[in-house]
Write an enzyme that holds these catalytic residues in place. Structure first.
Site, PDB file in Angstrom:
ATOM      1  CE1 TYR A 177      -3.939   2.118   0.405  1.00 15.24           C
ATOM      2  CE2 TYR A 177      -2.804   3.094   2.269  1.00 15.24           C
ATOM      3  CZ  TYR A 177      -3.840   3.105   1.362  1.00 15.24           C
ATOM      4  OH  TYR A 177      -4.779   4.113   1.407  1.00 15.24           O
ATOM      5  N   GLY A 180       2.983   1.266  -3.073  1.00 17.32           N
ATOM      6  CA  GLY A 180       2.046   1.330  -4.206  1.00 17.32           C
ATOM      7  C   GLY A 180       1.563   2.756  -4.423  1.00 17.32           C
ATOM      8  NE  ARG A 218      -9.620   2.631   7.534  1.00 15.06           N
ATOM      9  CZ  ARG A 218      -9.884   3.230   6.384  1.00 15.06           C
ATOM     10  NH1 ARG A 218      -9.167   4.268   6.008  1.00 15.06           N
ATOM     11  NH2 ARG A 218     -10.855   2.794   5.615  1.00 15.06           N
ATOM     12  CB  VAL A 219      -7.644   3.178  15.599  1.00 20.67           C
ATOM     13  CG1 VAL A 219      -7.632   4.603  15.089  1.00 20.67           C
ATOM     14  CG2 VAL A 219      -7.576   3.140  17.103  1.00 20.67           C
ATOM     15  CG  ASN A 222     -10.709  -2.076  15.159  1.00 21.56           C
ATOM     16  OD1 ASN A 222     -11.511  -2.405  14.295  1.00 21.56           O
ATOM     17  ND2 ASN A 222      -9.472  -2.531  15.192  1.00 21.56           N
ATOM     18  CG  PHE A 223     -10.821   2.712  19.943  1.00 18.69           C
ATOM     19  CD1 PHE A 223     -10.108   1.509  19.964  1.00 18.69           C
ATOM     20  CD2 PHE A 223     -10.145   3.867  20.304  1.00 18.69           C
ATOM     21  CE1 PHE A 223      -8.765   1.461  20.326  1.00 18.69           C
ATOM     22  CE2 PHE A 223      -8.801   3.843  20.669  1.00 18.69           C
ATOM     23  CZ  PHE A 223      -8.109   2.636  20.675  1.00 18.69           C
ATOM     24  CD  GLN A 236      -3.303  -2.588  16.407  1.00 19.28           C
ATOM     25  OE1 GLN A 236      -2.615  -1.913  15.659  1.00 19.28           O
ATOM     26  NE2 GLN A 236      -4.330  -3.313  15.973  1.00 19.28           N
ATOM     27  CE  LYS A 237       3.197  -4.993  23.852  1.00 21.35           C
ATOM     28  NZ  LYS A 237       3.922  -6.228  24.022  1.00 21.35           N
ATOM     29  CB  THR A 242       0.302  11.061  17.107  1.00 19.53           C
ATOM     30  OG1 THR A 242       1.349  11.106  16.139  1.00 19.53           O
ATOM     31  CG2 THR A 242       0.872  11.198  18.511  1.00 19.53           C
TER      32      THR A 242
END
Ligand code: UDX
EC number: 4.1.1.35
Length: 273
Positions: A177, A180, A218-219, A222-223, A236-237, A242
């Site tokens: 990605y 690309g 995506r965050v 997901n949240f 995630q680690k 940011t």
């Protein structure tokens, strides 16, 4: 918001004037009736862009989408509309249509989807962009590519400006990605310099809003999904990442302005609001 840049190493001078558009493009009738192609127009961002474009009664909109991550459902209010057309098409194949403007969005954008079939992802970015540039050259259309904040890779500068060239892993699992899109940007500028194609590039950052798939990965989605289910949120680690988040209805305004800006500015902008 966006900043101008002179881009990378050197001038973006073209060796040729832009290709001649159809003689009818500048007539009164055709100026008032722009035919616009949106690749990936059934996707999350694409469908919001289509909504905005369709608000203008003088626009005809053609969407080309292979429905890998997009859905007809996102466009259901336009299906059957006389100014709207939906084509099942994969941009890795050439597309022959007569259009005045191209918004080239087609590509899975969420890491879990673009990593699902990385070879297909890079083909979509490279061959798909070549096909769209070939079309723009043939019909004299202005073309806008939606690029990504991921062209900066794992950036060493914060925040990033358009003048920053990035810190990208060429062999990692995200490279299909990141690299690309970098090649797609290179192709845009090479077609501009070599063939005079009118180009715009909008680097989109992490976008959220209605029509985002719940399993997008995506965050933000997901949240929200975890919160609704009453589960703990997965950070995630390393946990110090940011992001510059952007609401989709705000975000799609920038490509629209860029595409319709008359002339003579640097062609690369970030979509940060
Ligand atoms: O559940 C999660 C998901 C993600 N994350 C973290 O949150 C950050 C954002 O990750 P996302 O998966 O939302 O996506 P990214 O910001 O990396 O890229 C995304 O947004 C920018 C677009 O240009 C890209 O196309 C898209 O991939 C990452 O650091 C990730 O590790 C979590 O902590 N928890």
């Amino acid at each position: 918001m966006a900043q101008e840049t002179n881009g990378s190493n050197g001038e973006h001078t073209t060796s040729r004037p832009p290709p001649t558009p159809s003689p009818l493009r500048f007539s009164k009738f055709f100026q008032a009736n722009l035919r616009i192609l949106v690749t990936g127009g059934a996707g999350f961002i694409g469908s919001h862009l289509v909504d905005k474009l369709m608000e203008n009664e003088k626009h005809e909109v053609i969407v080309a989408d292979n429905f890998f991550t997009g859905s007809k459902d996102n466009l259901k209010k336009w299906i059957g509309h006389p100014r709207f057309e939906l084509i099942r098409h994969d941009v890795t194949q050439p597309l022959l249509v007569e259009v005045d403007q191209i918004y080239h969005l087609a590509c899975p954008a969420s890491p879990i989807f673009y990593k699902h079939n990385p070879v297909k992802t890079i083909k979509t970015n490279v061959i798909g962009t070549l096909n769209m540039l070939g079309l723009a050259k043939r019909v004299g259309a202005r073309i806008l590519l939606t690029s990504t904040s991921e062209v900066y890779g794992d950036p060493l500068e914060h925040p990033q400006t358009e003048a920053y060239w990035g810190n990208v892993n060429p062999i990692g699992v995200r490279s299909c990605y990141d690299e690309g899109k970098r090649v797609a940007e290179t192709l845009m500028f090479d077609y501009h310099r070599q063939h005079g194609i009118e180009i715009r590039i909008a680097r989109i950052f992490n976008t959220y809003g209605p029509r985002m798939n719940i399993d997008d990965g995506r965050v933000v989605s997901n949240f929200i999904a975890q919160a609704v289910r009453g589960e703990p949120l997965t950070v995630q680690k390393p946990g110090t990442q940011t992001r510059s988040f952007c609401y989709v209805a705000d975000m799609v305004c920038l490509p629209l302005h860029l595409q319709n800006w008359i002339h003579n500015f640097s062609w690369l902008f970030q979509c940060i609001i």
